[in-house]
Enzyme design. Structure first.
Site, PDB file in Angstrom:
ATOM      1  N   ASP A 279      50.393  87.374 -19.822  1.00  0.00           N
ATOM      2  CA  ASP A 279      50.815  86.796 -18.559  1.00  0.00           C
ATOM      3  C   ASP A 279      51.461  87.884 -17.700  1.00  0.00           C
ATOM      4  OD1 ASP A 279      51.870  84.754 -16.595  1.00  0.00           O
ATOM      5  OD2 ASP A 279      51.182  83.397 -18.162  1.00  0.00           O
TER       6      ASP A 279
ATOM      7  N   HIS B   7      55.573  82.934 -13.526  1.00  0.00           N
ATOM      8  CA  HIS B   7      54.508  82.297 -14.301  1.00  0.00           C
ATOM      9  C   HIS B   7      54.641  82.575 -15.792  1.00  0.00           C
ATOM     10  CE1 HIS B   7      50.307  81.467 -15.558  1.00  0.00           C
ATOM     11  NE2 HIS B   7      50.237  80.694 -14.495  1.00  0.00           N
TER      12      HIS B   7
ATOM     13  N   SER C 253      47.065  76.466 -16.350  1.00  0.00           N
ATOM     14  CA  SER C 253      47.969  77.491 -16.876  1.00  0.00           C
ATOM     15  C   SER C 253      49.108  76.886 -17.671  1.00  0.00           C
ATOM     16  CB  SER C 253      48.561  78.325 -15.728  1.00  0.00           C
ATOM     17  OG  SER C 253      47.658  79.285 -15.270  1.00  0.00           O
TER      18      SER C 253
END
Length: 728
Positions: free
Chosen positions: A142, A199, A516
């Site tokens: 990520d 994220h 995600s």
């Protein structure tokens, strides 16, 4: 006594249940957490240090007292929690002042909902059987991680497995611990693997975040935040910078994860190359190597829905994950002058918004209008604007609007989001938006208001597939049904690296939506199963997840898509993940790495192309049709003549058991299964069956299920039949 304080102590105790220490005379595996009650001493200790010393006097003289005692109590009772062996407790019982000692129990926590929605609860079920993922390492590819976030505290965490070879590239040694055991930066090798976007922190905590009390989103969705596998270790491989991920850096991170010794890999990344052949898909090639070494790989299906044929990461050795809702909403209700009410969502829940009905006007996309048109009014906006929801709200606010009703476009259907809005807002479904539009046409003086009802649990439509969740068929290999599974990926509350409230709050949790989010959640489920069944292969874990999935929602209806119509197999795959059932699937469809070679040859790849995927020289002397791979689902092209496919199942349920077959659905298809009963006399025994299909209409689509049922288990595989030459 402050109940929150007591709860904090109890949580602190239970989270240390697998902590290990290096005492000279006690085997670390013999230690577990005990709660020890003592008499109140004749002498009242005035300072905690004296009390701690007295508590330490009950420990074995050869132990490291500072590491053995996990907590010393002085208010709830006199005693302590410590890592002890049963023999040491027996010796302790002989000392004056001893009252009792027992192994710690696990207490029910109120999670920020995804684990609870999936049936994960402490002291029972899969969390108990797997020890919450203890000993499993999840590698996250990520955009970095916030190592100081409380979700990555290592309370209750064991030491990393001895096999771990990873690195921590932060300049502060304490940033990595027993929870976050590794972090590397492949984006900028001279910088730290910090998350500057959010994220990576969010996905990491979704998979394996530790328990954090008081998590919320602007006061909503309150609870104790926890990942799906809270005792699993996390290793971050920073391969993306904000939205951008260069392919070679992704592969470098994947390479390092395999080398470092992770057990599960989560990749919430896609390229949009859903038509590329597998030999030209480096994610497929790299994850084949991971699977070959026993590493389970979870990948996001992509956010290209609801269009057909958009699913990404579709290699059969990958678990391809779509996104669905949970039963939690942060409710905001549009109330009309005719009394009709339409529930939507918003993370902005003002407490002082007027209940008075205000004039309602249609602003269309709300990008431009005069102040006189909207001042003091509720504005109905559609979602066609290129601007963000918050930017649209700012425009309405700037021009004097009192509130906004944001209605979905048709493609988004019923999928709504709990975003924090710039103005009192509710986002409503497309159908509800049409009802409001019709109301406005029916009267010359339309009025409305918005009622904010906070966090609500129990939406009977849940789980519903999100509109953005990519759909099959898998263009790389239509003989494999994709996506494999769906899981929560809408309005997921998880860790965030910065305060989202600016200087006014210290909110370090945020709500995001996307595949995600569902991808790391399934990685967490795989970690639980890996811990509970360390001998299971990646394919066995995948099979257990798929054949035990739910196909019915909380309202006891078939799972729906964003239109609130029953979702087809190209939308939900095998169904919605049910972790507790996956822990005891009864039968599994196993696949060994070498089994993929005839499948790849059957795709009409050349020897060199197959060799590039499996990293060894291959001569395609034998091949099988795509649908013949021993997969837990069926995707079958129609033929004018009957087609027979073989599956082999392995018994992981009861040693002596029988399974009877039933076939459901498949309109226009004649189905024969032989044999109709599978009998087992031992665990890990294998047996095969043949499924023969004959299409009565070779131009039509059909779907259904084959279910093998015993007294205790139900093993379900979806079957999709499609025209041989169908093109998306």
């Amino acid at each position: 006594m402050d109940l929150k304080f007591i709860s904090t102590i109890l949580c602190f105790v239970l989270l240390h249940s697998s902590k290990t220490f290096g005492d000279n005379f006690t085997n670390r595996s013999d230690l577990e957490t005990y709660i020890v009650h003592l008499e109140f001493p004749d002498q009242l200790f005035s300072i905690s240090k004296d009390l701690l010393l007295w508590h330490q006097s009950f420990l074995p003289t050869n132990s490291n007292h500072s590491s053995r005692i996990l907590y010393s109590y002085r208010h709830v009772f006199n005693g302590f929690a410590a890592m002890l062996s049963s023999d040491e407790v027996t010796e302790m019982e002989k000392k004056p002042g001893f009252v009792s000692a027992r192994p710690e129990q696990l207490f029910q926590l109120h999670s920020t909902h995804s684990p609870s929605f999936l049936g994960l609860h402490q002291n029972v079920g899969l969390w108990n059987a797997s020890n919450s993922g203890k000993g499993v390492i999840i590698g996250i590819l990520d955009c970095g991680i916030d190592p100081q976030h409380p979700s990555f505290n290592d309370n209750g965490m064991p030491n990393p497995p001895l096999k771990w070879k990873g690195k921590c590239e932060f300049n502060v040694t304490t940033y990595c611990n027993k929870k976050l055991i590794g972090a590397r930066n492949f984006v900028q090798s001279d910088r730290f693997p910090t998350d500057n976007y959010g994220h990576g922190t969010h996905t990491s905590s979704t998979a394996a975040g530790n328990f954090v009390d008081g998590a919320n989103f602007y006061g909503n969705a309150n609870g104790t935040a926890v990942g799906i596998a809270p005792r699993a270790h996390v290793a971050m491989y920073k391969v993306c910078d904000a939205f951008y991920c260069l392919e070679y850096k992704i592969l470098a991170g994947l390479d390092a994860a395999i080398e470092d010794g992770v057990d599960v890999i989560s990749i919430s990344i896609g390229f949009g190359h859903f038509r590329s052949p597998l030999y030209d898909d480096n994610i497929a090639i790299g994850t084949y190597s991971a699977m070959e070494k026993g590493i389970f790989v979870s990948c996001s299906a992509g956010n290209g829905g609801p269009r057909s044929g958009t699913v990404e990461n579709g290699a059969p050795w990958i678990l391809t994950v779509g996104a669905s809702t949970t039963d939690r909403k942060i409710s905001a209700v549009a109330v009309l002058g005719n009394g009709a009410e339409y529930e939507g969502e918003s993370g902005f829940q003002p407490t002082n918004f007027s209940r008075k009905l205000l004039p309602l006007v249609n602003g269309t996309n709300c990008e431009l209008f005069n102040t006189s048109d909207v001042k003091g009014k509720i504005v109905l906006c559609d979602s066609s604007s290129v601007l963000s929801r918050k930017d649209i709200g700012r425009i309405v606010k700037k021009t004097g609007g009192a509130g906004m009703i944001l209605m979905n476009e048709k493609y988004a259907g019923s999928t709504t989001f709990s975003e924090y809005d710039a103005i009192p807002t509710t986002q409503i479904s497309y159908n509800d938006g049409q009802e409001i539009t019709n109301y406005m046409k029916s009267t010359s003086t339309p009025v409305a208001t918005i009622t904010f009802k906070g966090t609500k649990i129990g939406d009977k439509h849940a789980p519903t597939v999100a509109y953005f969740s990519s759909r099959g068929p898998c263009m790389q290999s239509q003989g494999i049904l994709k996506p494999d599974i769906i899981g929560p990926g809408v309005n997921i509350l998880a860790a965030w690296p910065i305060s989202i409230g600016g200087e006014t709050t210290s909110l370090t949790f945020n709500i995001l939506s996307g595949t995600s989010m569902s991808c790391p959640l399934l990685a967490g489920v795989a970690a639980l199963l890996k811990s509970a069944h360390p001998d299971w292969s990646p394919a066995a874990i995948k099979s257990a997840i798929m054949t035990t999935a739910d196909i019915i929602n909380l309202g006891n209806d078939p799972i729906q898509d964003e239109t609130l119509e029953p979702a087809d197999l190209l939308t939900i795959g095998s169904g919605h993940v049910n972790p507790s059932r996956a822990n005891d699937p009864g039968l599994i469809y196993d696949i060994q790495p070498e089994d993929y070679i005839p499948y790849l040859c059957g795709l009409n790849y050349t020897n060199d192309q197959v060799s590039a995927i499996v990293r060894k020289k291959v001569h395609c002397t034998s091949s099988i049709p795509q649908s013949e791979l021993n997969y837990p689902s069926f995707s079958i092209p129609t033929e004018s003549s009957p087609q027979t496919y073989t599956r082999t199942v392995t018994n992981v349920g009861e040693a002596s058991s029988s399974y009877i077959v039933k076939v459901f659905g498949l309109k226009g298809i004649e189905v024969t299964v032989q044999p109709k009963i599978l009998k087992f006399t031992a665990l890990n025994q294998k047996t095969s069956y043949n499924l023969t299909v004959k299409s009565l209409d070779v131009t039509g689509h059909s779907q259904g299920y084959i279910i093998w049922s015993s007294d205790r288990h139900s093993v379900r595989s979806p079957i999709k039949v499609f025209p041989q030459n169908s093109v998306i």
